[in-house]
Write a protein that holds these residues in place. Structure first.
Motif, PDB file in Angstrom:
ATOM      1  N   GLU A  46       0.825  -1.211   0.000  1.00  0.00           N
ATOM      2  CA  GLU A  46       0.000   0.000   0.000  1.00  0.00           C
ATOM      3  C   GLU A  46       0.858   1.259   0.000  1.00  0.00           C
ATOM      4  OE1 GLU A  46      -2.916   0.054   3.132  1.00  0.00           O
ATOM      5  OE2 GLU A  46      -3.506  -2.018   2.714  1.00  0.00           O
ATOM      6  N   LEU A  47       2.080   1.150   0.520  1.00  0.00           N
ATOM      7  CA  LEU A  47       3.005   2.283   0.572  1.00  0.00           C
ATOM      8  C   LEU A  47       3.947   2.304  -0.627  1.00  0.00           C
ATOM      9  CD1 LEU A  47       4.002   1.987   4.339  1.00  0.00           C
ATOM     10  CD2 LEU A  47       2.290   3.519   3.337  1.00  0.00           C
ATOM     11  N   GLY A  48       3.903   1.242  -1.427  1.00  0.00           N
ATOM     12  CA  GLY A  48       4.813   1.141  -2.557  1.00  0.00           C
ATOM     13  C   GLY A  48       6.223   0.768  -2.151  1.00  0.00           C
ATOM     14  N   LEU A  49       6.361   0.064  -1.032  1.00  0.00           N
ATOM     15  CA  LEU A  49       7.678  -0.306  -0.509  1.00  0.00           C
ATOM     16  C   LEU A  49       7.826  -1.811  -0.384  1.00  0.00           C
ATOM     17  CD1 LEU A  49       7.945   2.202   2.492  1.00  0.00           C
ATOM     18  CD2 LEU A  49       9.086   2.405   0.267  1.00  0.00           C
ATOM     19  N   THR A  50       9.053  -2.276  -0.552  1.00  0.00           N
ATOM     20  CA  THR A  50       9.391  -3.644  -0.175  1.00  0.00           C
ATOM     21  C   THR A  50       9.837  -3.613   1.283  1.00  0.00           C
ATOM     22  OG1 THR A  50      11.716  -3.398  -0.791  1.00  0.00           O
ATOM     23  CG2 THR A  50      10.178  -4.164  -2.521  1.00  0.00           C
ATOM     24  N   TYR A  51       9.984  -4.781   1.882  1.00  0.00           N
ATOM     25  CA  TYR A  51      10.420  -4.822   3.274  1.00  0.00           C
ATOM     26  C   TYR A  51      11.809  -4.192   3.462  1.00  0.00           C
ATOM     27  CZ  TYR A  51      11.609  -6.561   7.886  1.00  0.00           C
ATOM     28  OH  TYR A  51      12.016  -6.642   9.189  1.00  0.00           O
ATOM     29  N   PRO A  52      12.812  -4.533   2.631  1.00  0.00           N
ATOM     30  CA  PRO A  52      14.117  -3.877   2.813  1.00  0.00           C
ATOM     31  C   PRO A  52      14.047  -2.352   2.602  1.00  0.00           C
ATOM     32  CG  PRO A  52      14.357  -5.837   1.460  1.00  0.00           C
ATOM     33  CD  PRO A  52      12.890  -5.605   1.630  1.00  0.00           C
ATOM     34  N   GLN A  53      13.232  -1.902   1.667  1.00  0.00           N
ATOM     35  CA  GLN A  53      13.073  -0.455   1.465  1.00  0.00           C
ATOM     36  C   GLN A  53      12.441   0.190   2.699  1.00  0.00           C
ATOM     37  OE1 GLN A  53      10.733  -0.504  -2.119  1.00  0.00           O
ATOM     38  NE2 GLN A  53      12.515  -0.236  -3.435  1.00  0.00           N
ATOM     39  N   THR A  81      24.560  -4.451  -1.539  1.00  0.00           N
ATOM     40  CA  THR A  81      23.141  -4.752  -1.364  1.00  0.00           C
ATOM     41  C   THR A  81      22.346  -3.470  -1.187  1.00  0.00           C
ATOM     42  OG1 THR A  81      23.698  -6.856  -0.302  1.00  0.00           O
ATOM     43  CG2 THR A  81      21.477  -5.996   0.091  1.00  0.00           C
ATOM     44  N   LEU A  82      22.909  -2.543  -0.448  1.00  0.00           N
ATOM     45  CA  LEU A  82      22.213  -1.316  -0.088  1.00  0.00           C
ATOM     46  C   LEU A  82      22.069  -0.329  -1.239  1.00  0.00           C
ATOM     47  CD1 LEU A  82      20.890   0.051   2.315  1.00  0.00           C
ATOM     48  CD2 LEU A  82      23.120   0.949   2.952  1.00  0.00           C
ATOM     49  N   THR A  83      23.101  -0.193  -2.063  1.00  0.00           N
ATOM     50  CA  THR A  83      23.086   0.800  -3.141  1.00  0.00           C
ATOM     51  C   THR A  83      21.903   0.618  -4.101  1.00  0.00           C
ATOM     52  OG1 THR A  83      25.454   1.158  -2.962  1.00  0.00           O
ATOM     53  CG2 THR A  83      24.428   1.820  -5.026  1.00  0.00           C
ATOM     54  N   PRO A  84      21.642  -0.592  -4.611  1.00  0.00           N
ATOM     55  CA  PRO A  84      20.488  -0.740  -5.500  1.00  0.00           C
ATOM     56  C   PRO A  84      19.156  -0.429  -4.803  1.00  0.00           C
ATOM     57  CG  PRO A  84      21.893  -2.686  -5.618  1.00  0.00           C
ATOM     58  CD  PRO A  84      22.425  -1.820  -4.521  1.00  0.00           C
ATOM     59  N   LEU A  85      19.078  -0.760  -3.525  1.00  0.00           N
ATOM     60  CA  LEU A  85      17.874  -0.459  -2.737  1.00  0.00           C
ATOM     61  C   LEU A  85      17.624   1.047  -2.687  1.00  0.00           C
ATOM     62  CD1 LEU A  85      17.968  -2.499   0.590  1.00  0.00           C
ATOM     63  CD2 LEU A  85      15.944  -1.933  -0.697  1.00  0.00           C
ATOM     64  N   ILE A  86      18.677   1.787  -2.394  1.00  0.00           N
ATOM     65  CA  ILE A  86      18.554   3.240  -2.289  1.00  0.00           C
ATOM     66  C   ILE A  86      18.266   3.849  -3.666  1.00  0.00           C
ATOM     67  CG2 ILE A  86      19.800   5.372  -1.724  1.00  0.00           C
ATOM     68  CD1 ILE A  86      21.178   3.741   0.537  1.00  0.00           C
ATOM     69  N   LYS A  87      18.876   3.295  -4.710  1.00  0.00           N
ATOM     70  CA  LYS A  87      18.611   3.789  -6.067  1.00  0.00           C
ATOM     71  C   LYS A  87      17.141   3.608  -6.438  1.00  0.00           C
ATOM     72  CE  LYS A  87      23.160   3.469  -8.198  1.00  0.00           C
ATOM     73  NZ  LYS A  87      23.974   2.841  -9.255  1.00  0.00           N
ATOM     74  N   ARG A  88      16.553   2.478  -6.046  1.00  0.00           N
ATOM     75  CA  ARG A  88      15.125   2.256  -6.333  1.00  0.00           C
ATOM     76  C   ARG A  88      14.259   3.237  -5.553  1.00  0.00           C
ATOM     77  NH1 ARG A  88      16.956  -3.032  -6.620  1.00  0.00           N
ATOM     78  NH2 ARG A  88      16.349  -3.563  -4.510  1.00  0.00           N
ATOM     79  N   LEU A  89      14.627   3.495  -4.307  1.00  0.00           N
ATOM     80  CA  LEU A  89      13.888   4.490  -3.516  1.00  0.00           C
ATOM     81  C   LEU A  89      14.015   5.876  -4.150  1.00  0.00           C
ATOM     82  CD1 LEU A  89      14.776   3.321   0.100  1.00  0.00           C
ATOM     83  CD2 LEU A  89      12.490   3.344  -0.929  1.00  0.00           C
ATOM     84  N   GLU A  90      15.199   6.179  -4.655  1.00  0.00           N
ATOM     85  CA  GLU A  90      15.411   7.458  -5.323  1.00  0.00           C
ATOM     86  C   GLU A  90      14.573   7.529  -6.602  1.00  0.00           C
ATOM     87  OE1 GLU A  90      19.222  10.297  -6.084  1.00  0.00           O
ATOM     88  OE2 GLU A  90      19.417   8.228  -6.795  1.00  0.00           O
ATOM     89  N   GLY A  91      14.530   6.436  -7.347  1.00  0.00           N
ATOM     90  CA  GLY A  91      13.726   6.377  -8.565  1.00  0.00           C
ATOM     91  C   GLY A  91      12.241   6.542  -8.294  1.00  0.00           C
ATOM     92  N   SER A  92      11.817   6.137  -7.113  1.00  0.00           N
ATOM     93  CA  SER A  92      10.418   6.292  -6.704  1.00  0.00           C
ATOM     94  C   SER A  92      10.123   7.688  -6.171  1.00  0.00           C
ATOM     95  CB  SER A  92      10.063   5.272  -5.616  1.00  0.00           C
ATOM     96  OG  SER A  92      10.201   3.965  -6.096  1.00  0.00           O
ATOM     97  N   GLY A  93      11.153   8.500  -6.055  1.00  0.00           N
ATOM     98  CA  GLY A  93      10.969   9.862  -5.570  1.00  0.00           C
ATOM     99  C   GLY A  93      10.883  10.002  -4.066  1.00  0.00           C
ATOM    100  N   LEU A  94      11.325   8.973  -3.337  1.00  0.00           N
ATOM    101  CA  LEU A  94      11.207   9.004  -1.870  1.00  0.00           C
ATOM    102  C   LEU A  94      12.461   9.527  -1.175  1.00  0.00           C
ATOM    103  CD1 LEU A  94       9.379   5.592  -1.360  1.00  0.00           C
ATOM    104  CD2 LEU A  94       8.381   7.890  -1.438  1.00  0.00           C
TER     105      LEU A  94
END
Length: 156
Positions: A46-53, A81-94
């Motif tokens: 519902e928040l558009g997040l995965t558990y690690p995000q 592991t962390l860098t791709p996670l943060i990049k996806r969050l950045e891509g989502s505008g968060l």
């Protein structure tokens, strides 16, 4: 006492530990972790997040602007592991990533307005998970304490 509990039982090993699945603490931890993260899934979707995000967002909601290295330390995740996670969050505008002006080697991560905004929507997640766990408050605290101790012991 079952046959598996005796030292000469087929499943027994030195120290009284057995090779039976039900006796494996690692399996109990694995099953519990899978059950809990499975329970998170619909709440976080519902928040558009995965558990690690979500874990990254928790660190940022708590601390504000944080170097990637400190996020990794807090979450016990390596940079790869962390860098791709943060990049996806950045891509989502968060979140946004920026080099620290005082140390170009350090990448700082901060929340965007959108990242701050979903914090309010996420406030129901911990209580929903707590309700699903259905543990009395003291048991909840005991489990956290024991798991933290177990983590420290095994990480040594």
């Amino acid at each position: 006492m079952t046959a598996a509990d005796t030292p000469d039982a087929p499943g027994a090993s030195p120290g009284g530990f057995t090779m039976l699945l039900d006796d494996q603490l690692c399996f109990v931890l694995y099953a519990a972790s899978r059950a809990v993260t499975h329970r998170y899934r619909p709440l976080l979707e519902e928040l558009g997040l995965t558990y690690p995000q979500y874990l990254v967002m928790l660190v940022l909601w708590e601390h504000g602007v944080v170097p990637v290295k400190e996020i990794g330390t807090a979450l016990q995740l390596d940079y790869g592991t962390l860098t791709p996670l943060i990049k996806r969050l950045e891509g989502s505008g968060l979140v946004r990533r920026e080099r620290d002006p005082e140390d170009e080697r350090t990448v700082l991560v901060s929340l965007t307005e959108q990242g701050e905004a979903i914090r309010e929507r996420a406030r129901t997640v911990p209580s929903a998970i707590g309700d699903a766990m259905a543990l009395p408050p003291q048991d909840f605290e005991d489990v956290k304490r024991i798991l933290r101790q177990l983590t420290r012991n095994v990480a040594r």
